[in-house]
Enzyme design. Structure first.
Site, PDB file in Angstrom:
ATOM      1  N   ASP A 131       0.891  -1.157   0.000  1.00 53.27           N
ATOM      2  CA  ASP A 131       0.000   0.000   0.000  1.00 53.27           C
ATOM      3  C   ASP A 131       0.939   1.219   0.000  1.00 53.27           C
ATOM      4  OD1 ASP A 131      -1.563   2.222   0.930  1.00 53.27           O
ATOM      5  OD2 ASP A 131      -3.018   0.822   1.749  1.00 53.27           O
ATOM      6  N   ASP A 154      -9.130   4.678  -7.500  1.00 53.96           N
ATOM      7  CA  ASP A 154     -10.504   4.273  -7.157  1.00 53.96           C
ATOM      8  C   ASP A 154     -11.140   5.386  -6.339  1.00 53.96           C
ATOM      9  OD1 ASP A 154     -10.345   1.283  -7.898  1.00 53.96           O
ATOM     10  OD2 ASP A 154      -8.642   1.531  -6.546  1.00 53.96           O
ATOM     11  N   LYS A 158     -18.421   5.680  -1.096  1.00 53.81           N
ATOM     12  CA  LYS A 158     -19.318   5.384   0.032  1.00 53.81           C
ATOM     13  C   LYS A 158     -18.637   5.731   1.355  1.00 53.81           C
ATOM     14  CE  LYS A 158     -21.841   1.587  -2.086  1.00 53.81           C
ATOM     15  NZ  LYS A 158     -21.866   0.126  -2.175  1.00 53.81           N
ATOM     16  N   ASP A 190     -11.444   9.923 -14.304  1.00 52.34           N
ATOM     17  CA  ASP A 190     -12.653  10.082 -15.118  1.00 52.34           C
ATOM     18  C   ASP A 190     -13.847  10.385 -14.216  1.00 52.34           C
ATOM     19  OD1 ASP A 190     -12.513   7.561 -14.020  1.00 52.34           O
ATOM     20  OD2 ASP A 190     -13.496   6.556 -15.683  1.00 52.34           O
ATOM     21  N   THR A 225      -3.003   4.361 -19.702  1.00 56.83           N
ATOM     22  CA  THR A 225      -3.277   3.202 -18.847  1.00 56.83           C
ATOM     23  C   THR A 225      -4.480   2.453 -19.418  1.00 56.83           C
ATOM     24  OG1 THR A 225      -4.871   4.362 -17.470  1.00 56.83           O
ATOM     25  CG2 THR A 225      -2.548   4.475 -16.779  1.00 56.83           C
TER      26      THR A 225
HETATM   27  C1  LIG Z   1      -9.035   2.105 -10.794  1.00 57.19           C
HETATM   28  S1  LIG Z   1      -7.539   1.222 -10.748  1.00 57.19           S
HETATM   29  C2  LIG Z   1      -6.588   2.074 -12.010  1.00 57.19           C
HETATM   30  C3  LIG Z   1      -5.422   1.247 -12.490  1.00 57.19           C
HETATM   31  C4  LIG Z   1      -4.540   1.965 -13.553  1.00 57.19           C
HETATM   32  N1  LIG Z   1      -3.865   3.121 -12.966  1.00 57.19           N
HETATM   33  C5  LIG Z   1      -5.359   2.374 -14.748  1.00 57.19           C
HETATM   34  O1  LIG Z   1      -5.525   3.589 -14.934  1.00 57.19           O
HETATM   35  O2  LIG Z   1      -5.804   1.477 -15.487  1.00 57.19           O
HETATM   36  C6  LIG Z   1      -6.743   1.825  -9.246  1.00 57.19           C
HETATM   37  C7  LIG Z   1      -5.594   0.913  -8.829  1.00 57.19           C
HETATM   38  O3  LIG Z   1      -4.967   1.466  -7.673  1.00 57.19           O
HETATM   39  C8  LIG Z   1      -4.611   0.408  -6.795  1.00 57.19           C
HETATM   40  N2  LIG Z   1      -4.515   0.993  -5.447  1.00 57.19           N
HETATM   41  C9  LIG Z   1      -5.549   1.504  -4.726  1.00 57.19           C
HETATM   42  N3  LIG Z   1      -5.108   1.997  -3.545  1.00 57.19           N
HETATM   43  C10 LIG Z   1      -3.762   1.804  -3.533  1.00 57.19           C
HETATM   44  C11 LIG Z   1      -2.738   2.090  -2.577  1.00 57.19           C
HETATM   45  N4  LIG Z   1      -3.044   2.668  -1.405  1.00 57.19           N
HETATM   46  N5  LIG Z   1      -1.459   1.770  -2.882  1.00 57.19           N
HETATM   47  C12 LIG Z   1      -1.161   1.166  -4.066  1.00 57.19           C
HETATM   48  N6  LIG Z   1      -2.086   0.846  -5.004  1.00 57.19           N
HETATM   49  C13 LIG Z   1      -3.367   1.173  -4.748  1.00 57.19           C
HETATM   50  C14 LIG Z   1      -5.732  -0.602  -6.959  1.00 57.19           C
HETATM   51  O4  LIG Z   1      -5.356  -1.908  -6.592  1.00 57.19           O
HETATM   52  C15 LIG Z   1      -6.049  -0.487  -8.446  1.00 57.19           C
HETATM   53  O5  LIG Z   1      -5.324  -1.407  -9.224  1.00 57.19           O
END
Ligand SMILES: C[S@@+](CC[C@H](N)C(=O)[O-])C[C@H]1O[C@@H](n2cnc3c(N)ncnc32)[C@H](O)[C@@H]1O
Length: 253
Positions: A131, A154, A158, A190, A225
């Site tokens: 993380d 993400d 919620k 987005d 991405t």
């Molecule tokens: C919505 S996805 C977007 C993935 C990529 N950046 C894309 O644009 O296709 C967000 C990614 O961030 C990762 N993620 C979320 N919180 C995180 C954190 N605290 N540290 C590292 N990765 C994280 C999730 O596992 C997920 O794969």
């Protein structure tokens, strides 16, 4: 930089641990308590992979090699949540003179990206399934990063998921500590309200200047991405923001 980690009951903890073992990524509770988080996994040994809490794991040279590279003079760029890794792998290939570090909590995605980077023989990119809120403070020296890319985080809208949301005041403090003066945060989303929320947080932080569109030139040509590619295919708008870290205030008497 104190994060509020979600409190878990023993039953929730067991479920979340099982999810993590299955490679599901961001799980609840304090990420430092993820199973084996302080241990280098067998599949990661002597590969360009690290866990911040396992940098001193003496069974392999990962920690030593990572620290040496990070202590060097090459400009450093970091991506948080790289997912499939399309942007990061492409950028590392385009800029062999730079040092790249990627954080992605989904272990399965990290293993896939590791295989891809080894196949492409990229020598300037290391990955972690930490993380980033734990990995950045422990593994990256202050004022070391030239750029931090956070692409399509993400939203976790919620109320009960708020603690999983990446951007919060302590996270912005963390970015301010790790970026060098003149470095920048590159955010894409987005979800318009998420962009506004990040702009609001950054505008209140003394270390950052406001969104500077001209900084897009410092990103230059790039491979989108997976999410950005999907947005383009489906005609969804994307917001890009670039926030420079201010130069250190002068210390004139
Ligand atoms: C919505 S996805 C977007 C993935 C990529 N950046 C894309 O644009 O296709 C967000 C990614 O961030 C990762 N993620 C979320 N919180 C995180 C954190 N605290 N540290 C590292 N990765 C994280 C999730 O596992 C997920 O794969």
């Amino acid at each position: 930089m104190d994060f509020t980690w979600e409190e878990l009951t023993p039953a929730q903890r067991a479920q979340h641990d099982a999810d993590w073992q299955a490679g599901k990524g961001l799980i609840g509770g304090d990420p430092r308590k993820r199973p084996n988080f302080d241990t280098l996994p067998a599949w990661g040994m002597d590969r360009p992979f690290f866990r911040a809490l396992a940098l001193d794991d003496g069974r392999a040279a990962n920690g030593l090699r990572f620290r040496r590279r990070t202590a060097g003079a090459h400009p450093l760029e970091i991506e948080i949540g790289f997912g499939r890794g399309d942007f990061l792998l492409d950028r590392a290939a385009r800029m062999p003179e730079r040092w790249f570090v990627g954080f992605e909590t989904k272990t399965k995605a990290v293993r896939l990206a590791l295989r891809r980077l080894e196949k492409r023989e990229l020598e300037n990119l290391w990955l972690s399934d930490d993380d980033a809120r734990v990995g950045l403070p422990l593994a990256i020296p202050d004022q070391r990063a030239d750029a931090v890319h956070v692409l399509f985080p993400d939203p976790w809208w919620k109320a009960q998921h708020k603690v999983k949301r990446l951007f919060s005041p302590p996270f912005v403090d963390l970015l301010a500590a790790k970026l060098r003066p003149g470095g920048y945060l590159h955010l894409k989303t987005d979800v318009e309200q998420y962009g506004e929320m990040v702009r609001h947080l950054l505008s209140r932080h003394p270390a950052f200047s406001e969104h500077t569109p001209e900084l897009a030139a410092r990103v230059g040509p790039y491979l989108p991405t997976h999410r950005e590619h999907w947005c383009r295919e489906n005609g969804k708008p994307v917001w890009a923001c670039y926030f420079p870290k201010r130069a250190a205030p002068s210390t004139m008497a």
